[in-house]
Design a protein around this motif. Structure first.
Motif, PDB file in Angstrom:
ATOM      1  N   GLY A 257       0.821  -1.209   0.000  1.00 37.26           N
ATOM      2  CA  GLY A 257       0.000   0.000   0.000  1.00 37.26           C
ATOM      3  C   GLY A 257       0.850   1.250   0.000  1.00 37.26           C
ATOM      4  N   ASP A 258       0.203   2.378   0.187  1.00 37.55           N
ATOM      5  CA  ASP A 258       0.845   3.691   0.147  1.00 37.55           C
ATOM      6  C   ASP A 258       1.056   4.194   1.575  1.00 37.55           C
ATOM      7  OD1 ASP A 258       1.767   6.189  -0.479  1.00 37.55           O
ATOM      8  OD2 ASP A 258      -0.108   6.898  -1.367  1.00 37.55           O
TER       9      ASP A 258
ATOM     10  N   ALA B 230      -3.054  -1.692   5.192  1.00 40.64           N
ATOM     11  CA  ALA B 230      -4.508  -1.514   5.167  1.00 40.64           C
ATOM     12  C   ALA B 230      -4.801  -0.046   5.462  1.00 40.64           C
ATOM     13  CB  ALA B 230      -5.175  -2.399   6.205  1.00 40.64           C
ATOM     14  N   ARG B 231      -5.931   0.435   5.026  1.00 43.60           N
ATOM     15  CA  ARG B 231      -6.313   1.818   5.293  1.00 43.60           C
ATOM     16  C   ARG B 231      -7.307   1.811   6.446  1.00 43.60           C
ATOM     17  NH1 ARG B 231      -7.496   4.637   0.171  1.00 43.60           N
ATOM     18  NH2 ARG B 231      -5.258   4.381   0.049  1.00 43.60           N
TER      19      ARG B 231
ATOM     20  N   TYR C 290      -4.547   9.349   0.931  1.00 40.51           N
ATOM     21  CA  TYR C 290      -4.658   8.762   2.265  1.00 40.51           C
ATOM     22  C   TYR C 290      -3.410   7.955   2.593  1.00 40.51           C
ATOM     23  CZ  TYR C 290      -9.570   9.984   2.664  1.00 40.51           C
ATOM     24  OH  TYR C 290     -10.732  10.671   2.765  1.00 40.51           O
ATOM     25  N   TYR C 291      -3.072   7.941   3.879  1.00 40.11           N
ATOM     26  CA  TYR C 291      -2.002   7.075   4.365  1.00 40.11           C
ATOM     27  C   TYR C 291      -2.559   5.665   4.548  1.00 40.11           C
ATOM     28  CZ  TYR C 291       0.808  11.168   5.686  1.00 40.11           C
ATOM     29  OH  TYR C 291       1.537  12.318   5.680  1.00 40.11           O
ATOM     30  N   ASP C 292      -1.850   4.671   4.066  1.00 42.04           N
ATOM     31  CA  ASP C 292      -2.162   3.296   4.430  1.00 42.04           C
ATOM     32  C   ASP C 292      -1.391   2.986   5.706  1.00 42.04           C
ATOM     33  OD1 ASP C 292      -3.886   2.739   2.344  1.00 42.04           O
ATOM     34  OD2 ASP C 292      -2.308   1.998   1.030  1.00 42.04           O
ATOM     35  N   ASP C 293      -1.879   2.028   6.466  1.00 50.84           N
ATOM     36  CA  ASP C 293      -1.259   1.646   7.730  1.00 50.84           C
ATOM     37  C   ASP C 293      -0.516   0.333   7.561  1.00 50.84           C
ATOM     38  OD1 ASP C 293      -2.512   3.790   9.303  1.00 50.84           O
ATOM     39  OD2 ASP C 293      -4.361   2.712   8.840  1.00 50.84           O
ATOM     40  N   LEU C 294       0.588   0.190   8.270  1.00 50.76           N
ATOM     41  CA  LEU C 294       1.325  -1.067   8.305  1.00 50.76           C
ATOM     42  C   LEU C 294       0.739  -1.907   9.428  1.00 50.76           C
ATOM     43  CD1 LEU C 294       3.694  -2.776   7.249  1.00 50.76           C
ATOM     44  CD2 LEU C 294       5.125  -1.617   8.939  1.00 50.76           C
TER      45      LEU C 294
END
Length: 170
Positions: free
Chosen positions: A60-61, A137-138, A150-154
């Motif tokens: 993800g981003d 995941a977001r 949007y920031y994705d989360d680790l």
């Protein structure tokens, strides 16, 4: 195993990660091929999984720049820790990407000790099987107003609790 990545290289097209024993290969899209191709020759990047570990289940981003970031994880027996390596998308990398070839300005390294993240169910499992899950995941919904993404989360999850009864991290 093949994973659709989204845009890793910043050209606006989706890319693909092909993983095998010892190496993974990034093929920048769009790609056109006929017949069978050797991934090591056809790929734009070859990633050393021995030094970086296995690819996360989902990419993800993480820095909210609109490009897919790559995440890898491995167990380091010498330090009894799990090492997670993030490669930010849109950067110039060598064709063969190893842990030692990464520039800290374009990558991140997270080290979780065995007291922070329990990885193995028993001593016999130390022969190579990681029983954790690593993915993006977001979940938080944090937004970067400057970039418009949007920031994705680790997400790191273990089936075993650590000393303070945590099963993972976001």
């Amino acid at each position: 195993r093949a994973q659709q990545l989204g845009d890793f290289d910043g050209d606006g097209f989706a890319d693909v990660l092909i993983s095998g024993p010892g190496h993974a290969f990034v093929v920048n899209g769009p790609m056109e091929t006929t017949g069978l191709q050797q991934a090591a020759i056809f790929a734009d990047y070859q990633i050393d999984l021995v030094s970086l570990g296995r690819p996360a289940e989902r990419m993800g981003d993480l820095n909210a720049d609109g490009l897919t970031d790559l995440v890898f994880y491995r167990y380091d027996a010498a330090t009894d820790s799990t090492i997670i390596t993030i490669l930010f998308g849109g950067q110039v990398y060598p064709r063969l990407i190893t842990a030692s070839s990464l520039d800290p300005a374009y990558s991140r390294r997270i080290v979780l000790s065995s007291s922070e993240l329990r990885v193995f169910e028993n001593e016999d499992a130390r022969n190579g099987a990681l029983d954790i899950q690593v993915m993006t995941a977001r979940w938080s919904g944090h937004y970067n107003a400057q970039s418009g993404y949007y920031y994705d989360d680790l997400v790191i999850v273990s089936p075993l609790p650590n000393a303070v009864n945590d099963y993972g991290y976001i």
